[in-house]
Motif scaffolding. Sequence first.
Motif, PDB file in Angstrom:
ATOM      1  N   ARG A 436       0.721  -1.149  -0.257  1.00  0.00           N
ATOM      2  CA  ARG A 436       0.095  -0.086   0.024  1.00  0.00           C
ATOM      3  C   ARG A 436       0.894   1.358   0.103  1.00  0.00           C
ATOM      4  N   GLY A 437       0.513   2.101  -0.748  1.00  0.00           N
ATOM      5  CA  GLY A 437       1.253   3.645  -0.828  1.00  0.00           C
ATOM      6  C   GLY A 437       0.827   4.347  -1.630  1.00  0.00           C
ATOM      7  N   ASP A 438       1.408   5.498  -1.976  1.00  0.00           N
ATOM      8  CA  ASP A 438       1.017   6.598  -3.049  1.00  0.00           C
ATOM      9  C   ASP A 438       1.934   6.337  -4.236  1.00  0.00           C
ATOM     10  N   ASN A 439       3.187   5.961  -4.014  1.00  0.00           N
ATOM     11  CA  ASN A 439       4.226   6.045  -5.057  1.00  0.00           C
ATOM     12  C   ASN A 439       4.912   4.823  -4.891  1.00  0.00           C
ATOM     13  N   PHE A 440       5.403   4.098  -5.974  1.00  0.00           N
ATOM     14  CA  PHE A 440       6.123   3.094  -6.050  1.00  0.00           C
ATOM     15  C   PHE A 440       7.449   2.927  -6.862  1.00  0.00           C
ATOM     16  N   ALA A 441       8.430   2.048  -6.602  1.00  0.00           N
ATOM     17  CA  ALA A 441       9.455   1.857  -7.379  1.00  0.00           C
ATOM     18  C   ALA A 441       9.489   0.232  -7.538  1.00  0.00           C
ATOM     19  N   LEU A 442      10.242  -0.157  -8.902  1.00  0.00           N
ATOM     20  CA  LEU A 442      10.509  -1.553  -8.983  1.00  0.00           C
ATOM     21  C   LEU A 442      11.871  -1.490  -9.493  1.00  0.00           C
ATOM     22  N   THR A 443      12.745  -2.502  -9.092  1.00  0.00           N
ATOM     23  CA  THR A 443      14.123  -2.699  -9.293  1.00  0.00           C
ATOM     24  C   THR A 443      14.158  -4.243  -9.838  1.00  0.00           C
ATOM     25  N   ILE A 444      14.921  -4.256 -11.006  1.00  0.00           N
ATOM     26  CA  ILE A 444      15.194  -5.565 -11.420  1.00  0.00           C
ATOM     27  C   ILE A 444      16.555  -5.860 -11.595  1.00  0.00           C
TER      28      ILE A 444
END
Length: 464
Positions: A436-444
């Motif tokens: 849950r949150g407002d902003n997200f980041a994804l790392t591959i």
Amino acid sequence: MSKSDIQKPEKRRVNIRQFSTINNTVDGNSGGNAYAEFSYNLDFSAKSLKNGIGGAKYFNSALPAECKAAWFYRRNNPSNGNCDDRIIFMTKSGLFYGSKAKTYSFSRISALNFSSVPIGVCYNYNGEDVIIFATESDGAYIYNGSTVTAINDAPPISSACIHYERLFATTDGGKTLWFSDDFDPANWSVSLTEAGFIDMSGYRGEALKVLSFLDYLYVFRSYGVSRVSAYGDQTQFTVSDVFVSSGRIHRDSVTYCGDLILFMSNDGFYSFTGLTATRILTGLDGIVDYTYEGGKGQYFNGKAYFCVKAHHDGTDYDCLLVYDVHSGGYYLAYGLNIADICLVAGREKYDLVFLDSTGDYLYKIDDSGALNSEPLPKLWKSKFCDFGITNRNKVLSSVSLYTSSDITLTVTSGDRTAVYLIKGKICRQTVKPHLRGDNFALTIECEEANANVASMSLAFEYYQ
């Protein structure tokens, strides 16, 4: 309260069909959710995440000593006309060795010894292929593959090129452009019929590097570029200023790239046509250290390669910037540990090679995604963003993608993180973070040589 009164969450899917490279000119919440905040060793030309370049040993054995510089010496054997191309090496102690470009066959060039790395220019002198080495402090020498001859009256040379059979050189603290007699780079006697010089002093600063380009000479200076018309009678030579730079230009970055010249200054990279210079690679602002003066460049198979310093999240990276001159695509390669880079452009060999920082081996650039069969680490980190869904306090319920290689996927929202090890398969795979949150980041991240990640899809739930 009846079941019909219970508010159901809205659902929305965001598809990232095309992964993109680092671009700091676009904010994540302003359409930049497919751009990387930081990335290395991943090529984006296919719009997926595929492995970038790697390196393989050019010679199976180590070099005869620890080396710090290399030059390609294009040479035909004068006795039979056969290709006799060489690669010349300078050791960290200032000694010189030469090897056949095709085979590991080294010999010491005992008459060459420099206190600093010289420039090297190939030239056909009196019908024989030679290479000229020179520095401002150690003088200039001609090597013909067997003997070394000093050019005793040469000026102190800092850069040089061949143009209309004369050797043109910047020197004298960058205030003078010298030129040899035509057809004779060993004759520097100043006269109206032999050698001479052009005063390059002025507010554009030191003359750093001279290149022959599009029938003119271009002198790259600290804060601009001057064009020299230099053919025929030297009394007809003329100079004009064609570009003024707002940042200091770095000598080693000035790179001939077919119908363009690329260079780096303190305020970024530029593409120069001979008349105008255009700022390029602005997406790397804030990532690449433009003040780094060791950013040597080479051009190979339509791509420019620059040694650069990158910085992200408190960590410094020695990288090779790979830039496609035609498409404008680019990415950073990390882990090659390059000390010097050299183009082998001969009749029988055409390769881009580099010395590693230890100076023990020469490597050839390839597309393996590995260094000498050891996989290079690969990273793609997205920007923190709302992925186009402005509702606050939403839930990232699932992430799906295709990957043929094993990867680690990290999903972050604020101080909450979910990490998944995903095995490579030929099918779409899904993980369910429920963060849950407002902003997200994804790392591959990928630790395999070959990488291929594509077609990411994110599912969100939120309340209106």
